[in-house]
Design a protein around this motif. Structure first.
Motif, mmCIF file in Angstrom:
data_model
loop_
_atom_site.group_PDB
_atom_site.id
_atom_site.type_symbol
_atom_site.label_atom_id
_atom_site.label_comp_id
_atom_site.label_asym_id
_atom_site.label_seq_id
_atom_site.Cartn_x
_atom_site.Cartn_y
_atom_site.Cartn_z
ATOM 1 N N THR A 85 0.861 -1.173 0.000
ATOM 2 C CA THR A 85 0.000 0.000 0.000
ATOM 3 C C THR A 85 0.898 1.225 0.000
ATOM 4 O O THR A 85 1.874 1.280 0.753
ATOM 5 C CB THR A 85 -0.916 0.037 1.239
ATOM 6 O OG1 THR A 85 -1.725 -1.142 1.261
ATOM 7 C CG2 THR A 85 -1.815 1.260 1.215
ATOM 8 N N ARG A 103 -2.991 1.300 -4.362
ATOM 9 C CA ARG A 103 -2.555 -0.100 -4.411
ATOM 10 C C ARG A 103 -2.259 -0.458 -5.859
ATOM 11 O O ARG A 103 -2.763 0.164 -6.791
ATOM 12 C CB ARG A 103 -3.626 -1.029 -3.836
ATOM 13 C CG ARG A 103 -3.666 -1.034 -2.311
ATOM 14 C CD ARG A 103 -3.789 -2.448 -1.765
ATOM 15 N NE ARG A 103 -3.618 -2.443 -0.321
ATOM 16 C CZ ARG A 103 -4.618 -2.433 0.558
ATOM 17 N NH1 ARG A 103 -5.859 -2.435 0.138
ATOM 18 N NH2 ARG A 103 -4.365 -2.434 1.850
ATOM 19 N N ARG A 132 -3.889 2.458 8.702
ATOM 20 C CA ARG A 132 -3.968 1.127 8.108
ATOM 21 C C ARG A 132 -5.122 1.092 7.118
ATOM 22 O O ARG A 132 -6.193 1.629 7.366
ATOM 23 C CB ARG A 132 -4.193 0.062 9.189
ATOM 24 C CG ARG A 132 -3.134 0.039 10.282
ATOM 25 C CD ARG A 132 -1.760 -0.282 9.748
ATOM 26 N NE ARG A 132 -1.703 -1.584 9.085
ATOM 27 C CZ ARG A 132 -0.603 -2.081 8.519
ATOM 28 N NH1 ARG A 132 0.512 -1.359 8.500
ATOM 29 N NH2 ARG A 132 -0.630 -3.264 7.957
ATOM 30 N N ILE A 133 -4.887 0.432 6.004
ATOM 31 C CA ILE A 133 -5.896 0.312 4.950
ATOM 32 C C ILE A 133 -6.313 -1.151 4.845
ATOM 33 O O ILE A 133 -5.453 -2.042 4.751
ATOM 34 C CB ILE A 133 -5.359 0.793 3.586
ATOM 35 C CG1 ILE A 133 -4.692 2.170 3.721
ATOM 36 C CG2 ILE A 133 -6.473 0.829 2.561
ATOM 37 C CD1 ILE A 133 -5.611 3.277 4.121
ATOM 38 N N ASP A 134 -7.617 -1.398 4.894
ATOM 39 C CA ASP A 134 -8.096 -2.777 4.807
ATOM 40 C C ASP A 134 -7.757 -3.378 3.446
ATOM 41 O O ASP A 134 -7.758 -2.695 2.414
ATOM 42 C CB ASP A 134 -9.622 -2.827 5.013
ATOM 43 C CG ASP A 134 -10.012 -2.446 6.428
ATOM 44 O OD1 ASP A 134 -9.170 -2.611 7.340
ATOM 45 O OD2 ASP A 134 -11.148 -1.973 6.609
ATOM 46 N N ASP A 135 -7.451 -4.675 3.462
ATOM 47 C CA ASP A 135 -7.158 -5.387 2.222
ATOM 48 C C ASP A 135 -8.421 -5.526 1.372
ATOM 49 O O ASP A 135 -9.544 -5.577 1.892
ATOM 50 C CB ASP A 135 -6.602 -6.784 2.522
ATOM 51 C CG ASP A 135 -5.212 -6.729 3.123
ATOM 52 O OD1 ASP A 135 -4.485 -5.750 2.843
ATOM 53 O OD2 ASP A 135 -4.845 -7.649 3.878
ATOM 54 N N ILE A 136 -8.208 -5.590 0.074
ATOM 55 C CA ILE A 136 -9.295 -5.845 -0.878
ATOM 56 C C ILE A 136 -8.903 -7.095 -1.649
ATOM 57 O O ILE A 136 -8.020 -7.050 -2.506
ATOM 58 C CB ILE A 136 -9.503 -4.654 -1.831
ATOM 59 C CG1 ILE A 136 -9.791 -3.367 -1.035
ATOM 60 C CG2 ILE A 136 -10.634 -4.936 -2.804
ATOM 61 C CD1 ILE A 136 -9.891 -2.128 -1.891
ATOM 62 N N ASP A 137 -9.514 -8.194 -1.311
ATOM 63 C CA ASP A 137 -9.126 -9.480 -1.877
ATOM 64 C C ASP A 137 -10.007 -9.866 -3.066
ATOM 65 O O ASP A 137 -11.107 -9.344 -3.250
ATOM 66 C CB ASP A 137 -9.220 -10.578 -0.798
ATOM 67 C CG ASP A 137 -8.299 -10.293 0.384
ATOM 68 O OD1 ASP A 137 -7.173 -9.820 0.143
ATOM 69 O OD2 ASP A 137 -8.720 -10.532 1.532
ATOM 70 N N GLY A 196 -15.202 -2.729 -0.973
ATOM 71 C CA GLY A 196 -14.370 -2.933 0.208
ATOM 72 C C GLY A 196 -13.796 -1.662 0.803
ATOM 73 O O GLY A 196 -13.107 -1.736 1.818
ATOM 74 N N THR A 197 -14.049 -0.510 0.200
ATOM 75 C CA THR A 197 -13.556 0.734 0.787
ATOM 76 C C THR A 197 -14.516 1.872 0.468
ATOM 77 O O THR A 197 -15.128 1.900 -0.599
ATOM 78 C CB THR A 197 -12.149 1.094 0.262
ATOM 79 O OG1 THR A 197 -11.729 2.327 0.847
ATOM 80 C CG2 THR A 197 -12.141 1.239 -1.249
#
Length: 247
Positions: A85, A103, A132-137, A196-197
């Motif tokens: 990130t 990303r 912190r940035i949440d993951d995007i899976d 996701g964001t």
């Protein structure tokens, strides 16, 4: 009572010269702002034309990467590279200081990666603590605009800090590619929506709209007009005083 003609001395001549130079500079600044306004109008019109065109594919993007593709739309499918990130420092949104988060997207079937703007993240009071940035899976299809992040000509050094997220001072994509040892497309994708964001993303193709340049032009021309009126008033008053002294 007669009096000899009064002529401006050395100091008076210097003042007159300074006034003329200042007047010319104010007028020139006004016309420069008008030119900048016209340039911004042409740029925005070009970007709108690009936006109305059919979305590009990754093939057409890579084939035309050297061309001016800012404002064009892109549609790609892929997944984000895990564990990377990027936080662009010193960003401001609605008066709040923070970061612009990115990303890297690995597009299906291509080695070149593309930076995707996740959005604006407010900075914490303690700069030592990065947000912190949440993951995007998973696989996802993204549609959005392409743009080039403007660089400060006085400081375009990446200045990357170790760790994840990686904090940088300038989005210098060639330097970032070297830092990460990957191939990155020289444009950024700002998606219309991103699962996701909910981070805010704002389309700002120019840092100053044409209307603001017109406002500055009006200010410079007004100052020039005010200076001209002061000079006229001074000349008229001086001649009137000289006329009274001759009588």
């Amino acid at each position: 009572m007669d009096s000899p003609d009064t002529k401006p001395g050395y100091a008076g001549k210097l003042l007159m010269l300074f006034t003329l130079v200042l007047f010319a500079a104010l007028v020139k600044l006004g016309f420069w702002q008008l030119e900048r306004a016209e340039e911004k109008r042409e740029l925005l019109a070009s970007l709108e034309e690009h936006h109305q065109a059919s979305p590009l594919s990754m093939d057409s993007l890579l084939a035309r990467q050297a061309d001016d593709l800012e404002g064009y739309r892109l549609e790609v499918t892929g997944e984000f590279i895990p564990g990377i990130t990027v936080l662009l420092d010193n960003q401001v949104l609605d008066g709040q200081v923070g970061y612009k988060a990115f990303r890297l997207l690995k597009v299906d079937g291509y080695q070149s990666l593309i930076l995707v703007e996740l959005g604006f993240v407010p900075a914490r009071h303690d700069r030592a603590t990065k947000p912190r940035i949440d993951d995007i899976d998973g696989h996802l299809t993204l549609k959005g605009r392409l743009y080039r992040q403007k660089l400060n000509p006085l400081s375009n050094t990446l200045a990357a800090e170790a760790g994840n997220p990686m904090r940088i001072q300038a989005l210098n994509i060639p330097s970032l590619a070297t830092q990460l040892q990957v191939d990155i497309v020289q444009l950024v994708l700002q998606p219309d929506s991103l699962p996701g964001t909910s981070l805010p993303r704002r389309w700002t193709p120019v840092n100053m709209p044409p209307e603001k340049h017109l406002g500055y032009a009006a200010q410079w021309f007004s100052l020039a007009a005010a200076l001209a009126l002061l000079v006229i008033f001074y000349v008229v008053k001086s001649r009137k005083k000289q006329s009274e002294l001759r009588d």
